[in-house]
Scaffold this motif. Structure first.
Motif, short mmCIF file in Angstrom:
data_model
loop_
_atom_site.label_atom_id
_atom_site.label_comp_id
_atom_site.label_asym_id
_atom_site.label_seq_id
_atom_site.Cartn_x
_atom_site.Cartn_y
_atom_site.Cartn_z
N LYS A 15 0.56 -1.34 -0.06
CA LYS A 15 0.26 -0.02 0.06
C LYS A 15 1.08 1.07 -0.09
O LYS A 15 1.68 1.40 0.96
CB LYS A 15 -0.82 -0.06 1.06
N PHE A 16 0.51 2.10 -1.42
CA PHE A 16 1.93 2.69 -1.66
C PHE A 16 0.21 4.79 -1.03
O PHE A 16 -0.39 4.73 -1.45
CB PHE A 16 1.98 3.34 -2.69
N LEU A 17 1.21 5.39 0.20
CA LEU A 17 0.73 6.31 0.38
C LEU A 17 1.24 8.16 0.09
O LEU A 17 1.94 8.24 1.17
CB LEU A 17 -0.10 6.41 2.62
N PRO A 18 0.73 8.34 -0.73
CA PRO A 18 0.84 9.77 -1.50
C PRO A 18 0.87 10.84 -0.43
O PRO A 18 1.74 12.08 -0.86
CB PRO A 18 0.82 10.32 -2.81
N ALA A 128 -12.63 -1.94 7.39
CA ALA A 128 -11.66 -2.56 7.44
C ALA A 128 -10.95 -2.95 6.70
O ALA A 128 -9.39 -2.13 6.53
CB ALA A 128 -12.29 -2.83 8.44
N VAL A 129 -11.47 -3.16 4.83
CA VAL A 129 -10.77 -3.57 4.66
C VAL A 129 -9.66 -2.67 3.61
O VAL A 129 -8.61 -2.49 3.30
CB VAL A 129 -11.28 -4.45 3.11
N SER A 130 -10.41 -1.10 3.96
CA SER A 130 -9.36 -0.17 3.54
C SER A 130 -7.79 0.31 4.31
O SER A 130 -7.09 0.32 3.40
CB SER A 130 -10.44 1.24 3.52
N MET A 131 -8.19 -0.29 5.39
CA MET A 131 -6.56 -0.20 6.53
C MET A 131 -5.64 -1.35 5.48
O MET A 131 -4.53 -1.15 5.41
CB MET A 131 -7.06 -0.30 8.10
N ASP A 132 -6.32 -2.17 5.11
CA ASP A 132 -5.60 -3.25 4.65
C ASP A 132 -4.75 -3.33 3.47
O ASP A 132 -4.85 -4.09 3.07
CB ASP A 132 -6.39 -4.80 4.68
N GLY A 133 -5.48 -2.09 3.06
CA GLY A 133 -5.13 -1.56 1.11
C GLY A 133 -6.34 -2.07 -0.22
O GLY A 133 -6.05 -2.25 -0.67
N GLY A 134 -7.90 -2.43 0.60
CA GLY A 134 -8.86 -2.93 -0.52
C GLY A 134 -9.98 -2.26 -0.05
O GLY A 134 -9.93 -1.42 0.06
N GLN A 151 -11.68 -6.38 -3.71
CA GLN A 151 -10.76 -6.16 -4.69
C GLN A 151 -9.34 -4.92 -3.69
O GLN A 151 -9.40 -5.33 -2.69
CB GLN A 151 -11.12 -4.28 -5.22
N GLY A 152 -7.87 -5.00 -4.28
CA GLY A 152 -6.47 -4.35 -4.19
C GLY A 152 -6.49 -5.77 -3.11
O GLY A 152 -6.16 -6.40 -3.83
N ALA A 153 -5.47 -5.36 -2.19
CA ALA A 153 -5.07 -5.78 -1.74
C ALA A 153 -5.84 -7.01 -0.68
O ALA A 153 -5.80 -8.32 -0.89
CB ALA A 153 -4.57 -5.81 -0.60
N CYS A 154 -7.26 -6.97 -0.78
CA CYS A 154 -7.63 -8.22 -0.40
C CYS A 154 -8.38 -8.49 -1.83
O CYS A 154 -8.24 -9.99 -1.43
CB CYS A 154 -9.41 -7.26 0.28
N ALA A 155 -8.02 -8.87 -2.52
CA ALA A 155 -8.14 -9.50 -4.08
C ALA A 155 -7.15 -10.50 -3.94
O ALA A 155 -5.89 -10.25 -3.71
CB ALA A 155 -8.41 -9.14 -4.93
N GLY A 156 -7.04 -11.77 -4.00
CA GLY A 156 -5.86 -12.87 -3.76
C GLY A 156 -5.42 -12.80 -2.56
O GLY A 156 -4.76 -13.72 -2.88
N CYS A 157 -5.39 -12.02 -1.56
CA CYS A 157 -4.83 -12.17 -0.01
C CYS A 157 -5.56 -13.75 0.80
O CYS A 157 -6.99 -14.56 0.27
CB CYS A 157 -6.24 -11.24 0.97
N PRO A 158 -4.83 -14.32 1.17
CA PRO A 158 -5.07 -15.30 1.42
C PRO A 158 -6.13 -15.27 2.64
O PRO A 158 -6.60 -16.78 2.88
CB PRO A 158 -3.77 -15.96 2.71
N SER A 159 -6.55 -14.53 3.56
CA SER A 159 -7.14 -14.32 4.35
C SER A 159 -8.82 -14.05 4.09
O SER A 159 -9.60 -13.48 4.43
CB SER A 159 -7.36 -13.98 5.29
#
Length: 192
Positions: A15-18, A128-134, A151-159
């Motif tokens: 996750k990149f925060l500009p 909650a999912v936004s904090m995880d990058g999705g 979407q984002g980090a949540c897609a494909g996440c093992p959990s």
């Protein structure tokens, strides 16, 4: 310009925060160079970094996913450079006329249930999912089944399977008795 990075529960995504607004409203996900070229100059530039597989844009962050055969310590400087150059140059985030994903039609008798589902997703799940990058996207509700996409980090996440089935499904069933099941969009029973 200082860009912070954060790890996500998905080891393939950072996750990149500009430190400035990325998307004024909504989110956008790009899963291919072709999608990015048509929808976002920033995402298109990020796909030029060898190994990038997905770019997810949200209000305050950009999640970038990589192939398993690539290492973040090699890719991260290039991704940071692309993001910095894009913002410093003042280039647009989205292309003109980028379309939003349409939701399925809601039957009149389901409008109240759908409204409750969206309210719970917006107030309890999305932060909650936004904090995880999705993000989570509501696609539809029919006969007790809620269809969502991670979407984002949540897609494909093992959990993500546990998040959908044990977290979101249990919460929705608790607060909204009409909900029987939560499924991932795509209809294949896959839970990203």
């Amino acid at each position: 310009m200082f860009i912070q990075t954060e790890e996500t529960p998905n080891p393939a995504t950072l996750k990149f925060l500009p430190g400035r607004t990325v998307m004024v409203s909504g989110t956008a996900e790009f899963k291919s160079e072709e999608d990015a070229a048509a929808g976002s100059p920033l995402a298109a530039a990020l796909f030029e970094v060898d190994g990038v597989t997905t770019v997810f844009l949200a209000n305050e962050f950009i999640s970038v996913s990589k192939r398993d055969d690539k290492e973040w310590y090699l890719m991260k400087p290039a991704v940071l450079g692309v993001i910095m150059e894009h913002f410093v140059a003042g280039k647009p985030i989205l292309s003109e006329g980028s379309a939003e994903v349409a939701e399925a039609e809601v039957r009149p008798e389901d409008e109240e249930v759908v409204s409750q589902i969206k309210e719970l997703l917006d107030t309890r799940v999305r932060p909650a999912v936004s904090m995880d990058g999705g993000d989570i996207v509501f696609h539809g509700y029919e006969d007790g089944v809620v269809t969502l996409t991670m979407q984002g980090a949540c897609a494909g996440c093992p959990s993500s399977t546990a998040t959908l089935k044990m977290g979101i499904e249990n919460m929705l069933r608790h607060y909204i008795p009409e909900v029987r099941e939560v499924r991932a969009a795509g209809g294949m029973g896959d839970y990203y």
